[in-house]
Design a protein around this motif. Structure first.
Motif, PDB file in Angstrom:
ATOM      1  N   GLU A 189      68.258  49.228   9.071  1.00 53.94           N
ATOM      2  CA  GLU A 189      67.749  49.942  10.250  1.00 53.94           C
ATOM      3  C   GLU A 189      66.827  51.082   9.830  1.00 53.94           C
ATOM      4  OE1 GLU A 189      69.550  52.996  13.580  1.00 53.94           O
ATOM      5  OE2 GLU A 189      70.786  51.271  12.992  1.00 53.94           O
ATOM      6  N   ILE A 229      62.734  51.784  10.462  1.00 61.15           N
ATOM      7  CA  ILE A 229      62.182  53.042  10.949  1.00 61.15           C
ATOM      8  C   ILE A 229      61.047  53.515  10.035  1.00 61.15           C
ATOM      9  CG2 ILE A 229      62.697  55.493  11.351  1.00 61.15           C
ATOM     10  CD1 ILE A 229      65.524  54.643  12.173  1.00 61.15           C
ATOM     11  N   ASN A 246      65.380  56.087  15.481  1.00 57.21           N
ATOM     12  CA  ASN A 246      64.029  55.517  15.494  1.00 57.21           C
ATOM     13  C   ASN A 246      62.938  56.531  15.170  1.00 57.21           C
ATOM     14  OD1 ASN A 246      64.857  52.858  16.217  1.00 57.21           O
ATOM     15  ND2 ASN A 246      65.178  53.584  18.315  1.00 57.21           N
TER      16      ASN A 246
END
Length: 292
Positions: free
Chosen positions: A10, A14, A170
């Motif tokens: 993840e 980003i 994010n």
């Protein structure tokens, strides 16, 4: 320490990594400067459970200890390597895990930037965002501690700094504190500098690494509204406690008046940010030259 692969993947997304076509658990990121791809970095979770980093074509990789994502600071190091390249510093001028002799011990500097004529220019140490980065930054400001000791690598170094980044939700919130070695050169070393009458002066943050800043240029880029990041609870708390430290250090007793003056400065800053077009430089900022 257990490895959370999902979290690492993840965070890579980003940072702009994408899965490699035809591969499973392999991610890549093209490094772009002046609209040209100058290198590619890959992270392979098949080669290593914490993700094996292939740095592309840096100057050197002194050791492979940080060439995975087994510790949070290694992700910070990866982020800043990408940021350096995309800010105009050629991969072949960046050493990763540069060996350095620290007294009787061997050490390694996370990132060392060399000039095009192969002189050490800047040494950077990656730290976890928050408490750890703040601790090492505080020591560096006082010309003390581990990061300041990297000056022993080469007296040609012009800048030494602590780099960090908060990667979540994010978004990436980078932070850096990079000081000039001018005073250390004047007195011979950080240790000798701290023995002088000037050792009560903290070294300021004087260098910026960003795509809109000229590489190797010590003059600050004039910030525009689009360069700003949101103030969050962590950074606001740091500012608040930093202000209290200044009041205590200088024996200022009229704290109410001091806070009122700071509040006025904040209001002026906010007004400047709201009234300045995105393509214009902000008027209310610390400026040391450069820009247009």
């Amino acid at each position: 320490m257990s490895i959370n692969k999902d979290l690492l993947k993840e965070q890579l997304l980003i940072l702009g990594f994408t899965p490699v076509d035809g591969e499973v658990n392999v991610y890549s990121r093209k490094l772009i400067f002046n609209n040209k791809v100058v290198d590619t970095v890959t992270v392979d979770f098949n080669a290593k459970s914490a993700g094996q980093i292939n740095w592309g074509n840096p100057k050197t990789v002194g050791r492979l200890t940080s060439s995975d994502l087994s510790k949070p600071e290694y992700m910070v190091q990866l982020y800043w390597y990408i940021r350096l390249v995309e800010s105009g510093y050629s991969p072949e001028n960046i050493a990763i895990e540069q060996p350095v002799q620290l007294g009787h011990k061997d050490g390694f500097i996370d990132l060392v930037v060399f000039t095009p004529d192969d002189k050490p220019f800047m040494a950077l140490d990656a730290k976890n965002y928050g408490t750890e980065a703040n601790k090492y930054t505080k020591a560096l400001k006082a010309s003390q501690g581990q990061v300041a000791s990297y000056y022993r690598f080469s007296t040609n170094l012009e800048y030494i700094g602590v780099i960090s980044a908060k990667i979540d939700h994010n978004s990436v919130e980078p932070s850096s504190y990079i000081v000039s070695t001018t005073q250390w050169k004047k007195y011979g070393s950080p240790e000798e500098y701290t023995k002088t009458l000037e050792n009560n002066l903290t070294l300021p943050n004087v260098f910026r690494i960003a795509p809109n800043a000229v590489p190797y240029n010590e003059k600050n880029y004039l910030l525009k509204p689009t360069d700003l990041i949101d103030l969050n609870e962590d950074t606001a708390s740091q500012m608040f406690h930093g202000f209290l430290t200044i009041l205590r250090k200088h024996g200022i007793s009229d704290k109410t008046n001091a806070f009122n003056k700071v509040l006025n400065l904040f209001i002026a800053k906010i007004v400047d940010e709201f009234n300045t077009p995105d393509d214009k430089a902000l008027s209310f900022q610390n400026y040391m030259g450069g820009g247009e």
